[in-house]
Motif scaffolding. Sequence first.
Motif, mmCIF file in Angstrom:
data_model
loop_
_atom_site.group_PDB
_atom_site.id
_atom_site.type_symbol
_atom_site.label_atom_id
_atom_site.label_comp_id
_atom_site.label_asym_id
_atom_site.label_seq_id
_atom_site.Cartn_x
_atom_site.Cartn_y
_atom_site.Cartn_z
ATOM 1 N N ALA A 299 55.958 -42.017 -19.786
ATOM 2 C CA ALA A 299 56.369 -41.983 -18.381
ATOM 3 C C ALA A 299 57.714 -42.687 -18.194
ATOM 4 O O ALA A 299 58.589 -42.198 -17.474
ATOM 5 N N ARG A 309 60.981 -40.079 -10.065
ATOM 6 C CA ARG A 309 59.632 -40.504 -10.433
ATOM 7 C C ARG A 309 58.911 -39.422 -11.224
ATOM 8 O O ARG A 309 59.008 -38.232 -10.911
ATOM 9 N N VAL A 311 54.989 -38.631 -12.685
ATOM 10 C CA VAL A 311 53.584 -39.030 -12.685
ATOM 11 C C VAL A 311 52.785 -37.977 -13.442
ATOM 12 O O VAL A 311 53.281 -36.883 -13.725
ATOM 13 N N GLU A 315 47.289 -39.643 -12.006
ATOM 14 C CA GLU A 315 47.847 -40.391 -10.876
ATOM 15 C C GLU A 315 47.766 -39.584 -9.586
ATOM 16 O O GLU A 315 47.565 -40.147 -8.504
ATOM 17 N N ARG A 355 56.505 -50.007 -6.119
ATOM 18 C CA ARG A 355 56.076 -48.642 -5.820
ATOM 19 C C ARG A 355 55.521 -48.596 -4.397
ATOM 20 O O ARG A 355 54.529 -47.953 -4.128
ATOM 21 N N GLY A 361 51.213 -41.194 -5.564
ATOM 22 C CA GLY A 361 51.206 -42.279 -6.537
ATOM 23 C C GLY A 361 51.548 -43.632 -5.960
ATOM 24 O O GLY A 361 51.635 -44.614 -6.684
#
Length: 581
Positions: A299, A309, A311, A315, A355, A361
């Motif tokens: 990741a 991002r 995921v 997630e 985050r 996510g």
Amino acid sequence: METIFGNLQGLKSSQLKQLQRLYHQRIPGDRITTPEFAQRLAAISTEINQPVCAYLNRRGQVIRVGVGTVRQTQIPPLELPRYGAERLSGIRCIATQLKPDSPSEAALTAMALQRLDALVVLNVTGTGFQKRGGGVTGYVKEAFLAHLIPQESRALITSPASAKLEASKVQSPSWSVSPPMSLDVLTQQDFIEMVEGLEEEFQREFVAQEVSSDRDRVVIIGVMTDDMSAQQFQDTLAELARLVDTAGGEVLQTLWQKRSRIHPQTVVGEGKVQEIALTAQTLGANLVVFDRDLSPSQARNLETQIGIRVVDRTEVILDIFAQRAQSRAGKLQVELAQLEYMLPRLAGRGQAMSRLGGGIGTRGPGETKLETERRAIGRRISRLQQEVNQLQAHRDRLRQRRQHREIPSVAIVGYTNAGKSTLLNALTNAEVYTADQLFATLDPTTRRLVVPHAVTEEPQEILVTDTVGFIHELPVSLMDAFRATLEEVTEADALLHLVDLSHPAWLSHIRSVREILAQMPVTPGPAVVAFNKIDQVDSDTLAQAREEFPLGVFLSARQRLGLETLRQRLGQLVQYAVDYR
């Protein structure tokens, strides 16, 4: 000392100093380059016999010097200035090229990935030549000027319903490449006027897209391995698109790659990573979702190279659970699952490991501040596990009380969105939330139902429990965190396995549910298979299901078809379960 990037092997210290001196050069703000700077760059490139790239900001300052091609020396996405789809990055690249040719596809792709203001490619001679009229020796034979141009991005966006794997390639971004020109012509062009004109066009095109800021704009990535059939792979991608939609995202594009084995660092190959980054940038995506679990290092590597991002499927599922959990027990279990998933992934989540924004996510325990130390999160996990254990003990006591009263129980199990909650509502007039979404309900709901006794046909009460939906490869963290909920399945006297017969992959769904049931610590009781949504299937599908499952029950919970037959079968099922328990 200014840093030089790229292939520095074999370079002398004097040559490194020449490259470092480029950082002290400054170009007038309204010029793309100057003849002196271009010739100096070309002279160094000729001496070391390698391409050289210089990256300049709009103030004309050299901010990065690299030895290698434009692709080899490109600035990592996370190091680029923040910019929107309506702007360029504010950086231009002056690159030398040893072969007399126009800019390569790789160089133009790198320009698009970095969203450069412009790319100048200088074709240099092998030894230099005398300029007309004598004087200074020149090294630039000809130059090319390339830049991005706006395009109609809406034409590139493919909806999940109409997307086909064969047509999943995204259209290349639009760019303009000039014919070969002399250095004098290149250096006379007004750089500021060109960039401002381009950004005005990008702004108009950006506004025309009417981008919604409240939904994640997602690119889905699938990897087809040798152990998957084409149909299985398509079903997996279609399900992932449904998951993203349920989580609140908008699928812009689906890309895929067939590989014999997964790349250990990036899952897909280097070329595909570049394609993903280019697709995301072209479509203005802000999230990439992979169809399989990613390790923490994978990741991080992907986010570094793609610049947005990244995921995985787990997630997305966790995010849906965070949105759906209503009861304290459900929220408790979701938070435990998310924290256990996130703990090994804390390192490298941005400079502050934050985050806390909106989007897939980031919900649920995102509010617990990922900036806290691992020990603090570890303590929180331990505390949550204790509470889940207490919840488990509480449900044990409730079950024992029901068993003491000798009321038979049936748990409704099935793939997510099979219609379990709708069936419970139809049978018992319950008011459980229902929606055509994956994991619409998480919390188990138990209701009384009157069914005819298998022998006497007298009315008898049973308890029917709606349970959390299953899914192919249910994440292990969820299996563990939801053990208190899943025990409703193992402790029930019998199971009602509900199947969505209208789904193309209904047979695969049956296998997935049975595999999950086989992993339960306690063997569940006997089960009857019921096929739902028969009002939405053709006669061939119905005939196939009747042939393969002659003892199955066929019904439509929404249309209330076949419910009386189901009640009779449930009466027979609980009698069989009670006699043999």
